[in-house]
Write a protein that holds these residues in place. Structure first.
Motif, mmCIF file in Angstrom:
data_model
loop_
_atom_site.group_PDB
_atom_site.id
_atom_site.type_symbol
_atom_site.label_atom_id
_atom_site.label_comp_id
_atom_site.label_asym_id
_atom_site.label_seq_id
_atom_site.Cartn_x
_atom_site.Cartn_y
_atom_site.Cartn_z
ATOM 1 N N PRO B 190 0.820 -1.218 0.000
ATOM 2 C CA PRO B 190 0.000 0.000 0.000
ATOM 3 C C PRO B 190 0.855 1.270 0.000
ATOM 4 O O PRO B 190 1.888 1.352 0.660
ATOM 5 N N GLU B 192 0.263 3.904 1.358
ATOM 6 C CA GLU B 192 0.249 4.579 2.662
ATOM 7 C C GLU B 192 1.546 4.335 3.432
ATOM 8 O O GLU B 192 1.928 5.146 4.259
ATOM 9 N N LEU B 193 2.206 3.228 3.114
ATOM 10 C CA LEU B 193 3.469 2.930 3.789
ATOM 11 C C LEU B 193 4.495 4.022 3.484
ATOM 12 O O LEU B 193 5.191 4.505 4.380
ATOM 13 N N ARG B 195 3.772 7.002 2.467
ATOM 14 C CA ARG B 195 3.281 8.261 3.036
ATOM 15 C C ARG B 195 3.606 8.346 4.517
ATOM 16 O O ARG B 195 4.060 9.386 5.010
ATOM 17 N N ALA B 196 3.376 7.241 5.220
ATOM 18 C CA ALA B 196 3.669 7.233 6.654
ATOM 19 C C ALA B 196 5.152 7.500 6.881
ATOM 20 O O ALA B 196 5.530 8.275 7.764
ATOM 21 N N ALA B 197 5.993 6.875 6.051
ATOM 22 C CA ALA B 197 7.431 7.050 6.219
ATOM 23 C C ALA B 197 7.847 8.483 5.900
ATOM 24 O O ALA B 197 8.732 9.036 6.541
ATOM 25 N N LYS B 198 7.172 9.080 4.904
ATOM 26 C CA LYS B 198 7.483 10.475 4.571
ATOM 27 C C LYS B 198 7.180 11.371 5.761
ATOM 28 O O LYS B 198 7.944 12.280 6.079
ATOM 29 N N ILE B 199 6.033 11.134 6.393
ATOM 30 C CA ILE B 199 5.675 11.959 7.547
ATOM 31 C C ILE B 199 6.641 11.700 8.689
ATOM 32 O O ILE B 199 6.989 12.607 9.450
ATOM 33 N N ASP B 200 7.126 10.470 8.789
ATOM 34 C CA ASP B 200 8.132 10.155 9.798
ATOM 35 C C ASP B 200 9.471 10.812 9.474
ATOM 36 O O ASP B 200 10.397 10.762 10.279
ATOM 37 N N SER B 210 15.162 0.919 4.368
ATOM 38 C CA SER B 210 14.656 0.470 5.672
ATOM 39 C C SER B 210 13.328 -0.259 5.590
ATOM 40 O O SER B 210 12.996 -1.033 6.478
ATOM 41 N N ILE B 211 12.534 0.045 4.576
ATOM 42 C CA ILE B 211 11.185 -0.518 4.553
ATOM 43 C C ILE B 211 10.986 -1.489 3.400
ATOM 44 O O ILE B 211 10.474 -2.585 3.591
ATOM 45 N N PRO B 214 13.851 -4.785 3.093
ATOM 46 C CA PRO B 214 13.615 -5.895 4.034
ATOM 47 C C PRO B 214 12.375 -6.725 3.698
ATOM 48 O O PRO B 214 12.260 -7.868 4.124
ATOM 49 N N LEU B 215 11.469 -6.125 2.921
ATOM 50 C CA LEU B 215 10.253 -6.840 2.541
ATOM 51 C C LEU B 215 10.467 -7.752 1.341
ATOM 52 O O LEU B 215 9.592 -8.523 0.979
ATOM 53 N N LYS B 301 0.820 -8.669 4.233
ATOM 54 C CA LYS B 301 -0.120 -8.269 5.285
ATOM 55 C C LYS B 301 0.615 -7.444 6.315
ATOM 56 O O LYS B 301 1.734 -7.747 6.669
ATOM 57 N N GLY B 302 -0.006 -6.475 6.785
ATOM 58 C CA GLY B 302 0.613 -5.648 7.805
ATOM 59 C C GLY B 302 0.108 -4.257 7.628
ATOM 60 O O GLY B 302 0.130 -3.402 8.355
#
Lengths: 363, 302
Positions: B190, B192-193, B195-200, B210-211, B214-215, B301-302
């Motif tokens: 997704p 959003e992953l 996006r979330a990392a950008k906000i982080d 980092s994301i 590893p996947l 999933k996650g």
């Protein structure tokens, strides 16, 4: 004090399609702003614009008194909780929560301290070593909140955070978010398509449709004085009854005439002079009561023919037809009504809203 | 190769006739599958047995017979003594050439493919579809077409006839597939992953490192197997862009088989062919279960 969020004349286009048109919203510190509307109304896009994840076409966004219009998301002093939680799948819960701090180069002691505080607050201490894949939906939700909380931002953004949970958990998390808001006194912007979530959480609601703000107000303003028939219909479950009627001027008031199929029209006297010939009468289902429950000058009685009776435990919903529309009344649980029979109902005309039939605007 | 394991399907049969019909069908299927398995495995069997026979025995015995006397002489000769033209050092130097070519080639094309796929899946830019279409087109270019221009380019870069030149060519022509693999894998993650990392506060490479990386184990394994097989088994680029010191094992194998004078040493040829094929077999055995998993694994999933 400067408002915590101040959006002025915001426009957002994708190519030639206007997604958001002239959005103006201001919230103060501690406000809980809910953006609500049907899917495709632009509420999530607006949230992404506030977050800086989408460039805006024109207008300005200020957060906590600083112009953030062209600032990148990480520097906006915001935290966001996503619909899919967006937890990093290969990291433990603890790493998920501290990732932002790690990226920002915050010291390890500080990270540990904040992580411990947030984990305690959300009661996820026992989950810190697990991976997101090993958590239930509700637990993931908590971790996502933790990731936002640890940031301690000026503004929290929530993008439909509860829509992936089952009904029971959703109600639980909803009240938890509300408690959190009270406890932190934080400012929040929350997107949902669920009008009940909007009503229960918000201190301020923005109702949107087709990229345009329909109404901004407190939950009670939105509920009791909807700006137009869209808001009236969207907020409330079951929605507000919108009954087409004719208005005849009479003395120092107006007589409303509501047609019914196979029955005499209903006449209601309204103490207003400013109504046009054709109006739409908006009545909340709970403002239609059984005879004898309401009193006052503004309560008027009319017999209606019952189409359907739906006992729902706490209430009994009775439907009928008026002015060619299906009308729902929310009556007491012990109401005795049978389909096809007549029933006396009282209209609380003080609570009635009038709309212009073509534009749908409140009169 | 056994056909004895007939598993019960668990469902109740409607009647005895249906049961017998189903049994027959089942046995028929097994018979057919065994026939195909035999068809594929017989050449391998012949190669293996021939490589273990002496020349004398090959000349006198039957093709499909088991060796009367097992000898590894042919394997030894294929590895370090067989002649590839005027040189008689066996496959060993060429085996290492192939390793030096395949390992960097696989790693480079996989890493760049991952980065490309990450961009195509998660950082859409204007014209991304067009670029992706071009890259896909790269998967289907017949390699004969690019031989001459590529030879010219390698000449300009000063890489003609060298192992780095071969690494370069294999990396370039592997990118179409590796990008496709990673892009299709990352598309299921997704947005959003990011996006979330950008906000982080994470940037483009931080998010990738980092994301996303590893996947990527399942798809990385698929890509590595695919690329290793392609590069190791490649003959056309190997024969076109190598010189005497940089030939990969496939070219050397061809030379061994074609440069015998006098008696044809079938046992040595067979042993050499098996040696040339062993590394890909090894990769499949080690990483095979990830291969299937990676091909079927869709969303995370996650």
């Amino acid at each position: 004090m400067a408002p915590i969020l101040d959006i002025k004349h915001l426009y957002k286009n994708y190519g030639s399609t206007e997604i958001l048109k002239d959005i103006n919203v201001t919230i103060e510190k501690g406000d809980f702003l809910v953006l609500v509307g049907p899917s495709g109304c632009g509420k999530s896009t607006l949230l992404n614009c506030i977050a800086g994840l989408e460039e805006i076409t024109s207008g300005s966004i200020e957060i906590d008194g600083r112009d953030m219009t062209h600032v990148s998301p990480k520097d906006r002093d915001i935290a966001m909780v996503f619909q899919s939680y967006a937890l990093y799948p290969t990291m433990s819960v603890a790493k998920n929560i501290t990732f932002g701090m790690k990226v920002r180069g915050i010291s390890q002691e500080e990270q540990d301290r904040k992580l411990a505080a947030v984990a305690k607050q959300l009661q996820i201490e026992q989950l810190l070593k697990r991976r997101p894949g090993q958590l239930s939906g509700g637990q993931r939700q908590r971790v996502a909140m933790g990731r936002a909380l640890v940031r301690d931002p000026a503004l929290f953004l929530f993008d439909e955070p509860l829509s992936n949970l089952d009904a029971k958990l959703r109600v639980e998390m909803r009240s938890e978010i509300k408690k959190l808001h009270h406890r932190l006194g934080a400012s929040m912007v929350y997107v949902t398509h669920d009008q009940i979530e909007a009503m229960t959480l918000a201190t301020k609601i923005v109702v949107m449709k087709g990229g345009v703000i329909q109404q901004i107000g407190t939950p009670s303003e939105i509920y009791n004085h909807p700006a137009n028939t869209f808001v009236a219909d969207f907020m409330g479950s079951p929605p507000m009854n919108l009954i087409p009627a004719r208005a005849h001027s009479e003395g120092n008031g107006t007589k409303l005439e509501i047609d019914r199929e196979g029955l005499e029209p209903i006449f209601l006297d309204v103490p207003r002079k400013d109504l046009p010939g054709d109006v739409v009468v908006g009545v909340r289902p709970e403002d239609l009561a059984e005879a004898g429950y309401r009193s006052g000058d503004t309560v008027q009685r009319a017999a209606i023919r019952v189409d359907m009776v739906e006992p729902a435990g706490a209430d009994t919903f009775v439907t009928t037809h008026m002015g060619g529309k299906m009308i729902t009344a929310r009556l007491h649980a012990e109401t005795v009504a049978h389909p096809g029979e007549m029933l006396d109902l009282e209209f609380d005309l003080e609570k009635v809203t009038f709309f212009e039939p073509t534009s749908g605007q409140r009169i | 190769m056994t056909d004895a394991t007939l598993t019960q399907t668990g469902r109740e049969p409607r009647s005895a006739g249906a049961l017998i019909g189903r049994r027959l069908l089942r046995w028929g299927l097994y018979a057919l599958l065994c026939l195909f398995a035999l068809y594929y495995l017989l050449p391998l069997f012949v190669m293996l047995t021939t490589s273990l026979k002496s020349l004398e025995e090959i000349r006198t015995g039957s093709l499909v017979a088991l060796p009367r006397e097992v000898t590894f002489d042919a394997w030894g000769k294929a590895w370090s003594g067989a002649c590839t033209g005027i040189q008689c050092e066996g496959l060993r130097p060429f085996f290492w050439n192939s390793v030096m070519m395949a390992v960097p080639g696989v790693l480079l094309s996989t890493l760049i493919g991952a980065l490309n796929g990450y961009i195509f899946a998660q950082w859409r830019f204007r014209g991304a579809n067009l670029f992706f279409a071009f890259l896909l087109f790269g998967c289907f270019i017949p390699f004969q077409v690019v031989l001459l221009p590529m030879a010219r380019m390698l000449g300009i870069f000063g890489l003609a006839g060298t192992i780095p030149g071969l690494i370069f060519v294999h990396t370039i022509y592997g990118l179409g597939f590796t990008t496709l693999f990673f892009r299709n894998y990352y598309v299921t993650i997704p947005h959003e992953l990011v996006r979330a990392a950008k906000i982080d506060g994470a940037g483009f490479f931080r998010i990738f490192w980092s994301i996303f990386l590893p996947l990527s184990l399942p798809i990385a394994v698929v890509t590595i197997i695919w690329q290793f097989t392609q590069i190791w088994n490649d003959f056309l680029f190997g024969v076109s862009f190598s010189s005497a010191g940089s030939q990969p094992i496939t070219v050397a194998l061809n030379n061994i088989v074609n440069s015998t004078t006098g008696v044809k040493e079938y046992n040595v040829d067979m042993a050499a062919a098996i040696i040339a094929g062993l590394p890909t077999l090894f990769v499949y055995i080690v990483a095979g279960k990830y291969f299937i998993r990676g091909l079927t694994a869709g969303s995370v999933k996650g």
